[in-house]
Design a protein around this motif. Structure first.
Motif, mmCIF file in Angstrom:
data_model
loop_
_atom_site.group_PDB
_atom_site.id
_atom_site.type_symbol
_atom_site.label_atom_id
_atom_site.label_comp_id
_atom_site.label_asym_id
_atom_site.label_seq_id
_atom_site.Cartn_x
_atom_site.Cartn_y
_atom_site.Cartn_z
ATOM 1 N N ALA A 135 46.827 44.871 36.190
ATOM 2 C CA ALA A 135 45.781 43.956 36.641
ATOM 3 C C ALA A 135 46.365 42.652 37.177
ATOM 4 N N THR A 136 47.415 42.150 36.514
ATOM 5 C CA THR A 136 47.987 40.862 36.937
ATOM 6 C C THR A 136 49.505 40.921 37.104
ATOM 7 N N THR A 137 50.085 42.112 37.064
ATOM 8 C CA THR A 137 51.539 42.240 37.192
ATOM 9 C C THR A 137 51.903 43.432 38.069
ATOM 10 N N LEU A 138 53.124 43.381 38.567
ATOM 11 C CA LEU A 138 53.749 44.516 39.245
ATOM 12 C C LEU A 138 55.090 44.748 38.576
ATOM 13 N N ILE A 139 55.514 46.003 38.491
ATOM 14 C CA ILE A 139 56.890 46.283 38.078
ATOM 15 C C ILE A 139 57.625 46.756 39.317
ATOM 16 N N VAL A 140 58.693 46.032 39.644
ATOM 17 C CA VAL A 140 59.505 46.304 40.822
ATOM 18 C C VAL A 140 60.809 46.944 40.366
ATOM 19 N N GLN A 141 61.220 47.990 41.078
ATOM 20 C CA GLN A 141 62.518 48.626 40.843
ATOM 21 C C GLN A 141 63.428 48.270 42.008
ATOM 22 N N ALA A 142 64.569 47.660 41.697
ATOM 23 C CA ALA A 142 65.550 47.303 42.721
ATOM 24 C C ALA A 142 66.849 48.026 42.416
ATOM 25 N N VAL A 143 67.440 48.643 43.436
ATOM 26 C CA VAL A 143 68.701 49.362 43.289
ATOM 27 C C VAL A 143 69.662 48.824 44.338
ATOM 28 N N GLY A 144 70.886 48.501 43.926
ATOM 29 C CA GLY A 144 71.879 48.028 44.889
ATOM 30 C C GLY A 144 73.035 47.350 44.193
ATOM 31 N N SER A 145 73.779 46.590 44.969
ATOM 32 C CA SER A 145 74.894 45.831 44.404
ATOM 33 C C SER A 145 74.332 44.753 43.474
ATOM 34 N N SER A 146 75.169 44.238 42.593
ATOM 35 C CA SER A 146 74.728 43.172 41.691
ATOM 36 C C SER A 146 74.250 41.966 42.477
ATOM 37 N N ASP A 147 74.905 41.670 43.610
ATOM 38 C CA ASP A 147 74.479 40.541 44.448
ATOM 39 C C ASP A 147 73.073 40.748 44.990
ATOM 40 N N LYS A 148 72.768 41.968 45.421
ATOM 41 C CA LYS A 148 71.429 42.278 45.929
ATOM 42 C C LYS A 148 70.394 42.122 44.821
ATOM 43 N N VAL A 149 70.698 42.646 43.642
ATOM 44 C CA VAL A 149 69.776 42.537 42.514
ATOM 45 C C VAL A 149 69.581 41.070 42.143
ATOM 46 N N ASP A 150 70.670 40.291 42.105
ATOM 47 C CA ASP A 150 70.561 38.855 41.824
ATOM 48 C C ASP A 150 69.633 38.174 42.827
ATOM 49 N N ALA A 151 69.766 38.539 44.103
ATOM 50 C CA ALA A 151 68.980 37.893 45.159
ATOM 51 C C ALA A 151 67.491 38.185 45.018
#
Length: 161
Positions: free
Chosen positions: A119-135
């Motif tokens: 209702a008020t949140t999204l769960i995002v999945q990010a896959v990649g280099s640590s720099d990409k995830v940090d960004a």
């Protein structure tokens, strides 16, 4: 000069091996930035991927110390050759319906995906280099991160011609 080292450690899949490896790092004063452990291509063996920082002599010392542990089969500093590194992050972000298009723009830009909508949140999945995830984590912080879970780095050397 201090640099990041990604070390692959092939070990016998035995109780207490992870504790002995992490204990070795602690006793020697080496920091572990991330550690992942899972099954390897060989039955009965697990592969640990350890990310740590230090100069080349520190990495060499870590390798020598790891080989002293009875369940360690092989140690390779993946940083010495071209390699592929990936990390997975699950990010639960505040997402009122009015902000969702904006958040989805960030998700799309990073080729991430929304894997749950509340209702008020999204769960995002990010896959990649640590720099990409940090960004992506940094960009999503502006919306308010409720929860963050990261796997740590997994890696392997690229195929050589």
């Amino acid at each position: 000069m201090e640099s990041r080292h990604t070390i692959s450690v092939l070990v016998n899949n035995q109780p207490g091996v992870l504790q002995r490896v992490s204990g070795l790092f602690g006793r020697r004063g080496f920091n572990i930035d991330s550690i992942t452990v899972g099954a390897s291509e060989e039955a009965g063996l697990s592969r640990m991927i350890i990310v740590t920082s230090g100069d080349d002599s520190t990495a060499e010392q870590i390798e020598k110390q790891l080989y002293k542990l009875i369940d360690v089969i092989k140690v390779v500093d993946l940083s010495e050759n071209p390699n592929v590194e990936r990390e997975v992050a699950l990010i639960k972000v505040n997402a009122e319906p009015s902000l969702r298009p904006e958040i989805l723009g960030v998700v799309e830009t990073f080729r991430a995906s929304v894997i749950d909508i509340g209702a008020t949140t999204l769960i995002v999945q990010a896959v990649g280099s640590s720099d990409k995830v940090d960004a992506i984590v940094d960009l999503l912080r502006t919306y308010g991160i409720r929860e963050l879970s990261r796997t740590g780095v997994t890696a392997m050397t690229r195929s050589l011609k």
